[in-house]
Scaffold this motif. Structure first.
Motif, PDB file in Angstrom:
ATOM      1  N   LEU A  20       1.647  -2.481  -1.215  1.00 11.90           N
ATOM      2  CA  LEU A  20       0.749  -2.401  -2.375  1.00 11.90           C
ATOM      3  C   LEU A  20       0.028  -3.720  -2.613  1.00 11.90           C
ATOM      4  N   LYS A  21       0.762  -4.814  -2.475  1.00  8.14           N
ATOM      5  CA  LYS A  21       0.141  -6.129  -2.681  1.00  8.14           C
ATOM      6  C   LYS A  21      -0.936  -6.378  -1.633  1.00  8.14           C
ATOM      7  N   ASN A  22      -0.670  -5.978  -0.388  1.00  8.02           N
ATOM      8  CA  ASN A  22      -1.675  -6.139   0.667  1.00  8.02           C
ATOM      9  C   ASN A  22      -2.890  -5.247   0.416  1.00  8.02           C
ATOM     10  N   MET A  23      -2.697  -4.160  -0.309  1.00  3.56           N
ATOM     11  CA  MET A  23      -3.800  -3.263  -0.639  1.00  3.56           C
ATOM     12  C   MET A  23      -4.620  -3.760  -1.823  1.00  3.56           C
ATOM     13  N   GLY A  24      -4.121  -4.777  -2.516  1.00  6.16           N
ATOM     14  CA  GLY A  24      -4.856  -5.322  -3.650  1.00  6.16           C
ATOM     15  C   GLY A  24      -4.303  -4.931  -5.000  1.00  6.16           C
ATOM     16  N   PHE A  25      -3.166  -4.203  -5.027  1.00  8.69           N
ATOM     17  CA  PHE A  25      -2.544  -3.830  -6.295  1.00  8.69           C
ATOM     18  C   PHE A  25      -1.615  -4.943  -6.771  1.00  8.69           C
ATOM     19  N   SER A  26      -1.349  -4.956  -8.060  1.00  9.24           N
ATOM     20  CA  SER A  26      -0.384  -5.892  -8.642  1.00  9.24           C
ATOM     21  C   SER A  26       0.673  -5.091  -9.382  1.00  9.24           C
ATOM     22  N   GLU A  27       1.715  -5.762  -9.808  1.00  9.62           N
ATOM     23  CA  GLU A  27       2.796  -5.076 -10.520  1.00  9.62           C
ATOM     24  C   GLU A  27       2.320  -4.542 -11.867  1.00  9.62           C
ATOM     25  N   LYS A  28       1.205  -5.046 -12.378  1.00  9.48           N
ATOM     26  CA  LYS A  28       0.657  -4.529 -13.627  1.00  9.48           C
ATOM     27  C   LYS A  28       0.136  -3.108 -13.461  1.00  9.48           C
ATOM     28  N   ASP A  29      -0.156  -2.715 -12.223  1.00  8.16           N
ATOM     29  CA  ASP A  29      -0.665  -1.366 -11.959  1.00  8.16           C
ATOM     30  C   ASP A  29       0.440  -0.322 -11.880  1.00  8.16           C
ATOM     31  N   LEU A  30       1.699  -0.769 -11.914  1.00  4.88           N
ATOM     32  CA  LEU A  30       2.821   0.145 -11.734  1.00  4.88           C
ATOM     33  C   LEU A  30       3.313   0.673 -13.069  1.00  4.88           C
TER      34      LEU A  30
END
Length: 279
Positions: A162-172
């Protein structure tokens, strides 16, 4: 003086000689359109009135969305039984011996036929034990090393992916879920996330559980996704087939990537969660 009889005229061909009710060409055209579209609610393709249909103008699946990046870098809860042993036990007790009062089945003529034959067999089919590893567009990223696993009751994605895709833990979504592997060992998922997943011209919102830890795969697609797609996977044929409004679509597995994943899974630094899990 005798009155001239009106000549037969076909509105479909815009010509004389026969009535439209007796037009054999029109009957064949309607039968063909019904076979292609499944119903006659769709507008006729260009050229249908003239009896000449351009196949390029017929309905086609949407092209995949543009990729913002390519990701090259598991699996537990049952969507039916719940998370706990007591919930699973209660579900098994309630459904034991259950028989539906009636069964509604769609006519076989309305369902596409999904089959595998010799043409689907890869060159090394008789000698391989490879998993079905595919590549899909997830969240506008081309994600590789995706395991299609009929033994998994959930869809999983790794936090590092997910991090490599550009997501952060705030998106979870905050939701810790215990995941139990085939050996009985328990792992803890961090949270959940919904990501659009594009396949076969269709973009579906898919729920993923997020795992923080080493894994051979970036994503594991389990029974929730397989059943939602009405897909039929075959590890022997290294193929996944599923119905769409444009006919049966197919995704081929990558045996080279599958073997690399298998080698990585055997390394002692990798957790057992990355291989042969059954949830």
């Amino acid at each position: 003086m005798t009155k001239e009889m009106p000549k037969k005229r076909c509105e479909y061909h815009n010509d004389i000689g026969h009535n439209i009710e007796d037009c054999v060409v029109l009957r064949k055209e309607v039968k063909h359109l019904y076979k292609v579209f499944g119903c006659l609610d769709h507008p006729l393709p260009k050229g249908a009135k003239s009896g000449k249909v351009n196949t390029a103008d017929q309905a086609q699946p949407s092209p995949p969305p543009p990729y913002s990046k390519v990701v090259n870098v598991i699996i537990g809860r049952s969507e039916i039984c719940g998370l706990t042993y007591s919930a699973a036990k209660r579900h098994a007790t309630e459904t034991k011996g259950y028989k539906p009062e009636f069964s509604l089945r769609v006519s076989r003529q309305d369902l596409p036929v999904i089959s595998f034959d010799e043409a689907d067999i890869p060159d090394e089919a008789e000698h391989h034990l490879d998993d079905l590893i595919i590549t899909l567009s997830i969240g506008n990223c081309l994600v590789k090393k995706i395991l299609v696993d009929t033994g998994s009751s959930v869809n999983l994605i790794m936090l590092e992916t997910l991090k490599n895709m550009g997501f952060s833990e705030k998106d979870l979504v905050q939701k810790a879920v215990p995941l139990v592997g085939f050996s009985g060992e328990t792992n803890q998922s961090l949270r959940e996330i919904v990501i659009p997943t594009f396949v076969g011209g269709m973009n579906k919102q898919v729920w993923y559980l997020v795992i923080d830890g080493p894994s051979t795969y970036n994503v594991i697609l389990g029974r929730p996704w397989i059943h939602e797609m009405k897909a039929v996977p075959s590890t022997y044929h290294q193929s996944l087939k599923f119905p769409t409004p444009w006919g049966v679509q197919e995704i081929r597995g990558d045996q080279n990537v599958a073997r690399d994943c298998y080698k990585n899974a055997l390394k002692p630094t990798h957790s057992h969660w990355s291989k042969d899990s059954n949830y």
